[in-house]
Write a protein that holds these residues in place. Structure first.
Motif, mmCIF file in Angstrom:
data_model
loop_
_atom_site.group_PDB
_atom_site.id
_atom_site.type_symbol
_atom_site.label_atom_id
_atom_site.label_comp_id
_atom_site.label_asym_id
_atom_site.label_seq_id
_atom_site.Cartn_x
_atom_site.Cartn_y
_atom_site.Cartn_z
ATOM 1 N N VAL A 1 0.927 -1.097 -0.049
ATOM 2 C CA VAL A 1 0.056 -0.081 0.017
ATOM 3 C C VAL A 1 0.796 1.213 0.137
ATOM 4 N N ARG A 2 1.870 1.276 0.670
ATOM 5 C CA ARG A 2 2.840 2.407 0.892
ATOM 6 C C ARG A 2 3.581 2.695 -0.465
ATOM 7 N N GLY A 3 3.998 1.517 -0.992
ATOM 8 C CA GLY A 3 4.698 1.675 -2.563
ATOM 9 C C GLY A 3 3.668 2.149 -3.532
ATOM 10 N N GLY A 4 2.364 1.979 -3.327
ATOM 11 C CA GLY A 4 1.453 2.134 -4.499
ATOM 12 C C GLY A 4 1.200 3.638 -4.147
ATOM 13 N N MET A 5 1.040 4.285 -3.053
ATOM 14 C CA MET A 5 0.745 5.646 -2.777
ATOM 15 C C MET A 5 2.185 6.322 -3.214
#
Length: 811
Positions: free
Chosen positions: A625-629
């Motif tokens: 999730v952090r990587g996507g954002m």
């Protein structure tokens, strides 16, 4: 602008009819509102409401009749006094002798009326503003003043107040009734001013919302020049000013005006009844010997100088000019006064040519198959010569090249009016010399089109007029000082040459030429500046991202609808994760693959195995999730807020606080549900095609390394009818003035995104580009912070000049 009495009369009749209907609807609405208010009232308030309702039901007819009478009286007075020149008294010193007392009733009346006026003004603000501007423009005034509008809300409120005061004297009950009627009238008002606007537009009067007050100086100077020339013709010019005292350029400009006046004189006689002793040429009028004759002025073929330089320091107000016809020599008066009264006024002739009511049937003779009228054959031959490289004929000299036997009276009228019109078009001082030359080459195709399709003279969106206006805007915006000007000129020449080569009777050619001009201007402005090219690419990328975001939102909404999803997780997916899915590249595929795990992790866990599986899943889930954002460069603050919402959902799941699921789904079931999920197949709706997101635009600019000033924040605004007027100016190559730090700076609109969602400007002496999104652009133009360099389109400016000439001659 000329103001035909018939249009004002029709607008007045429409206002009276609409007010009668409004008064009736107001009384009915007030009755309903009072009845509803009685249900929650008690004591004195209830007694007042009962009295008010009884009054409305017993005196409704009398109240409506008196409202109609007062409104008719006020409207008649307003018609007489609107834009009337009032003589201001000399300023007086304030002392006790000049002070007077105002009766309390007068003050109370003004307070009550003004309170209701504000309520009415808010009820139909846009249409009222357009009526205000229409009235102003009809009186040659570019500043709209509501007090000059004879249909202003004050008259409605005053008519109601006076009618009510005559019928009810008890103060508290009268106040309750006035408030009820005021709210009811405001509720029923929408449509009142729209109907008045319909009358003006049906008569050919449309208020353009892009006029610049500062541009009136040029118009005033041109009108003064026309009036000066007309007075020279009549021999009544003010003492102390002589043509021979002017400079060579001013004499040349004056001579050209005299030529146009002569053609106007001839035009004035086309529809005249025969009469004796009436001059048909200006040189037949007696001029004093001390004055130079028009024919003695230099006639050299030189560029037309700027008309504002022809400033003779004459304080001329054309609307207040005395009747010039009696100033002619006694021997030149018409021998048949009855014939003179039947003569159509020149001003009305010109006005009617360019302002036909909507739906006016167009007389057009059918061309026999395989045959060409002699007049069109001659004009086509001249057009082909110009296409081959011959210099185009002077507009006022064209009729001399044609056989008079081939021209009937209606064709002669059109030829004369178009000649006068093009004299102003090709000499417009806002258009450069090179563009003036290209406009002159279009004269013959325009004449042929006007003879075949006379409606182009009064249809503002006609393709022939649109091409002229676009050439005028590009000529005013892209000056010879611009680095891309050298590339522009040959392409414009090619576009005009194509019209000369191909035009016969197909009007689509003009529309295609306009599209070709727009396309070339955009490509040219992008190719001449590397920084601008990167900015163009960033805007195009942002628009594609915004369209994909819209598609992703629609696809996600459809996929989540049959599922039971925690509202916080749905907000995260639709508000934040949709941006990850809309971002092109690997992150979008990874984001889609993560959807089943996000949904399963937010579902209640009823078995130890599911809880253990979730604990093993969470670290990798958080990392992805952090990587996507991060892949979409989401700023820290919104990223933290979105992540906190997601953490709160998982904490509730681990603490057994999550809402019980109606039907538990396994992780495999969620994966099966999203097996065929895709966003590329979703087409954005028509309402979202023009949308460019602020975040998407800023992210695209960062990725491209573009430094630009972005105007993306605007007050929430609904779509308005005036938006089309403003956006008609927002075309590549149009010059603007942009207010920066309280001062206007010259700006050039270089690019417009597909669907008119974003607009890229270059500003003089600024390294950074300026980008407006659609809503901020409309707001800036409405507030005057962004305004076109042109006071009006090229064609309209020429019509205004021609009207000024007709006004200078009309008696």
């Amino acid at each position: 602008m000329h103001m035909p009495n018939r249009i004002i009369r029709l607008a007045k009749e429409r206002a009276l009819e609409s007010f009668s209907a409004l008064a009736e609807q107001t009384v009915v609405e007030a009755d309903s509102m009072t009845t509803r208010a009685m249900s929650g009232a008690s004591g004195v308030a209830l007694a007042d409401l009962v009295t008010v309702r009884n009054f409305l039901r017993g005196e409704a007819r009398t109240l409506r009749a008196r409202m109609d009478r007062h409104f008719a009286s006020l409207l008649e007075r307003a018609m007489v006094t609107m834009h009337a020149q009032q003589q201001k008294a000399a300023a007086q010193e304030i002392n006790y002798a000049t002070l007077t007392l105002i009766d309390d009733d007068v003050v109370t009346r003004q307070i009550e009326i003004e309170r209701m006026v504000g309520r009415l003004r808010e009820a139909e603000q846009v249409e009222l503003g357009r009526v205000n501007l229409t009235i102003a423009i009809m009186h040659d005034d570019r500043e709209a003043r509501e007090r000059e509008n004879p249909f202003r809300p004050y008259l409605l409120a005053r008519a109601l107040y006076e009618a009510l005061r005559e019928l009810m004297w008890e103060e508290s009950q009268s106040k309750v009734l006035y408030d009820a009627l005021g709210m009811a009238m405001a509720h029923r008002l929408p449509g009142f001013y729209a109907g008045i606007l319909d009358v003006f537009e049906a008569g050919g009067i449309t208020a353009r919302l892009a006029a610049r007050p500062s541009a009136m100086k040029r118009g005033d100077s041109e009108r003064a020049a026309w009036s000066r020339a007309a007075q020279d013709v009549r021999g009544v010019a003010p003492a102390g000013v002589r043509v021979t005292e002017l400079s060579d350029e001013q004499q040349l400009a004056h001579a050209r005006l005299m030529d146009k006046l002569q053609r106007l004189f001839e035009l004035q006689q086309i529809d005249d009844l025969p009469r004796a002793s009436v001059p048909t040429r200006p040189d037949q009028l007696a001029l004093p010997d001390a004055r130079a004759q028009p024919g003695d002025l230099p006639q050299r073929d030189l560029p037309h100088p700027d008309l504002p330089q022809l400033d003779l320091q004459l304080d001329l107000q054309l609307d207040l000019q005395p009747d010039l016809q009696p100033d002619l020599q006694p021997g030149l008066q018409p021998a048949d006064p009855a014939a003179a009264t039947r003569r159509q006024d020149l001003l009305d002739v010109v006005w009617d040519t360019f302002h036909k009511p909507k739906g006016t049937p167009v007389p057009r003779s059918a061309r026999p198959h395989g045959e060409r009228p002699l007049l069109d054959q001659a004009l086509l031959g001249l057009q082909q010569e110009v296409a081959a490289g011959v210099a185009p004929p002077k507009p006022l000299a064209l009729r001399g090249l044609l056989d008079p036997a081939d021209i009937d009276l209606e064709q002669r009228r059109i030829l004369d009016i178009v000649a006068l019109l093009f004299e102003s078009i090709i000499a417009d001082d806002l258009v450069g010399v090179q563009m003036q030359h290209q406009l002159a080459r279009l004269y013959l195709p325009f004449v042929r089109a006007a003879l075949q399709y006379p409606e182009l003279l009064y249809e503002a969106q006609h393709p022939v007029r649109r091409l002229l206006d676009r050439l005028g805007s590009v000529g005013a915006g892209v000056t010879p000082a611009a680095p891309c000007f050298a590339v522009l000129e040959p392409e414009v020449s090619n576009i005009v040459g194509a019209v000369l080569d191909l035009f016969d009777d197909d009007l689509l050619l003009f529309g295609d030429s306009e599209s070709a001009l727009d396309s070339h201007v955009s490509e040219m402005l992008a190719g001449c500046d590397a920084a601008m090219a990167r900015c163009f690419a960033a805007v195009a990328e942002a628009q594609a991202d915004s369209a994909r975001l819209t598609g992703a939102g629609r696809a996600l909404s459809a996929a989540l609808q049959p599922l039971q999803v925690d509202p916080r997780l749905a907000d995260f997916i639709l508000g934040t994760w949709a941006r990850v899915l809309s971002h092109p590249g690997r992150s979008a595929e990874e984001g889609i693959a993560l959807l089943p795990e996000l949904l399963w992790s937010a579902q209640e866990k009823t078995t130890p195995d599911d809880r253990a599986a979730m604990m093993r899943m969470l670290p990798d889930l958080v990392k992805r999730v952090r990587g996507g954002m991060a892949s979409i460069s989401l700023p820290e603050a919104p990223s933290k807020a979105a992540f906190d919402r997601l953490v709160a959902v998982h904490m509730d799941v681990l603490g057994n606080k999550q809402e019980r699921a109606r039907r538990l789904m396994s992780l495999d079931a969620f994966r099966q549900h999203f097996a065929g999920f895709a966003i590329d197949a979703v087409v954005p709706s028509a309402d979202s095609e023009h949308w460019v997101g602020k975040f998407e635009l800023e992210a695209a600019l960062v990725r491209r390394g573009v430094q630009a000033s972005v105007h993306a924040k605007a007050a929430a605004r609904m779509a308005r009818p005036s938006d089309a007027d403003w956006l008609s100016w927002a075309r590549p190559g149009t010059g603007f003035e942009l207010k920066i730090d309280g001062q206007y700076r010259t700006a050039l609109l270089c690019a417009v995104s597909a669907g008119e969602g974003a607009f890229v400007f270059s500003v003089a002496d600024e390294q950074q580009q300026v980008i407006f999104l659609r809503a901020p652009l409309l707001e800036a133009m409405e507030l005057g912070n962004l305004r076109p360099l042109e006071p009006a389109p090229l064609f309209d400016r020429a019509v205004e000049s021609l009207m000024a000439g007709a006004k200078s001659l009309s008696a």
